[in-house]
Design a protein around this motif. Sequence first.
Motif, short mmCIF file in Angstrom:
data_model
loop_
_atom_site.label_atom_id
_atom_site.label_comp_id
_atom_site.label_asym_id
_atom_site.label_seq_id
_atom_site.Cartn_x
_atom_site.Cartn_y
_atom_site.Cartn_z
N MET A 1 0.86 -1.18 0.00
CA MET A 1 0.00 0.00 0.00
C MET A 1 0.89 1.23 0.00
N GLY A 2 0.53 2.19 -0.78
CA GLY A 2 1.29 3.42 -0.86
C GLY A 2 0.83 4.43 0.18
N VAL A 3 1.15 5.66 -0.08
CA VAL A 3 0.82 6.75 0.83
C VAL A 3 -0.66 7.07 0.77
N ARG A 4 -1.24 7.44 1.92
CA ARG A 4 -2.64 7.87 2.01
C ARG A 4 -3.59 6.86 1.40
N GLY A 5 -3.28 5.57 1.52
CA GLY A 5 -4.18 4.54 1.06
C GLY A 5 -4.14 4.30 -0.44
N VAL A 6 -3.25 4.96 -1.16
CA VAL A 6 -3.16 4.75 -2.60
C VAL A 6 -2.24 3.57 -2.86
N LEU A 66 3.64 16.35 -0.70
CA LEU A 66 2.76 17.47 -0.38
C LEU A 66 1.62 17.56 -1.38
N PRO A 67 0.53 18.23 -1.00
CA PRO A 67 -0.56 18.40 -1.95
C PRO A 67 -0.09 19.10 -3.22
N GLY A 68 -0.66 18.68 -4.33
CA GLY A 68 -0.33 19.27 -5.62
C GLY A 68 0.00 18.19 -6.63
N ARG A 92 -1.57 13.39 -8.42
CA ARG A 92 -2.11 14.62 -7.84
C ARG A 92 -2.51 14.29 -6.40
N VAL A 93 -1.82 14.92 -5.45
CA VAL A 93 -2.10 14.70 -4.04
C VAL A 93 -3.11 15.77 -3.60
N VAL A 94 -4.22 15.30 -3.06
CA VAL A 94 -5.25 16.21 -2.55
C VAL A 94 -5.51 15.87 -1.09
N GLU A 95 -5.99 16.83 -0.35
CA GLU A 95 -6.28 16.61 1.06
C GLU A 95 -7.78 16.69 1.30
N SER A 129 -12.04 16.12 -2.98
CA SER A 129 -11.80 14.96 -3.83
C SER A 129 -11.02 13.85 -3.13
N ALA A 130 -10.68 14.04 -1.87
CA ALA A 130 -9.96 13.00 -1.13
C ALA A 130 -10.85 12.44 -0.04
N PRO A 131 -10.75 11.13 0.23
CA PRO A 131 -11.55 10.57 1.31
C PRO A 131 -11.07 11.09 2.66
N LEU A 132 -12.00 11.17 3.59
CA LEU A 132 -11.70 11.65 4.94
C LEU A 132 -11.73 10.46 5.88
N THR A 133 -10.66 10.27 6.64
CA THR A 133 -10.58 9.22 7.64
C THR A 133 -10.30 9.87 8.98
N ILE A 134 -11.13 9.59 9.97
CA ILE A 134 -10.92 10.12 11.32
C ILE A 134 -10.42 8.95 12.15
N GLY A 135 -9.16 9.03 12.56
CA GLY A 135 -8.53 7.95 13.31
C GLY A 135 -8.85 7.99 14.79
N SER A 136 -9.04 9.18 15.34
CA SER A 136 -9.39 9.30 16.74
C SER A 136 -9.96 10.70 16.96
N LEU A 137 -10.62 10.86 18.11
CA LEU A 137 -11.24 12.13 18.42
C LEU A 137 -11.08 12.36 19.91
#
Length: 140
Positions: A1-6, A66-68, A92-95, A129-137
């Motif tokens: 698995m790559g960075v950010r789940g890609v 980094l994003p971009g 293309r890295v998006v946040e 355009s990027a999925p949001l993952t909340i690991g903890s709160l």
Amino acid sequence: MGVRGVPARTVTLTNLSATALPFDLQAARLLGAEPAAFRLTAPLLPRTLAAGEGLALDVSLAPGALPGLHEATLELQTTLPGPTLLVPLRARVVEPILTVSPPAHDFGEVAVGSAPEAAIVLGNAPGASAPLTIGSLDLQ
């Protein structure tokens, strides 16, 4: 698995020779505008490829990209006649964009021992355009 789940992408070099002639993959490297934005995972080289044999090379986004827009080239040096093989790479890295609704909540006067509740919705902004993952709160 790559960075950010890609997941890593696989580039396969295959010897399609009809005459059963082998060739060697002598080197594989990243070059171009931003080679550090990518990571190459390859077997030990040089490597001889017999007719019909393939060799997989994994390319992924490097940690900390980094994003971009990021671009580089995968260069494959072989013993084949002709030019070096070049594979363009682009990512293309998006946040994700975190939204909180409502942005604040006032519980007002609360009696000791009571446990008032409030719904606070966390989400990804419309159009992100990027999925949001909340690991903890943590609530403080």
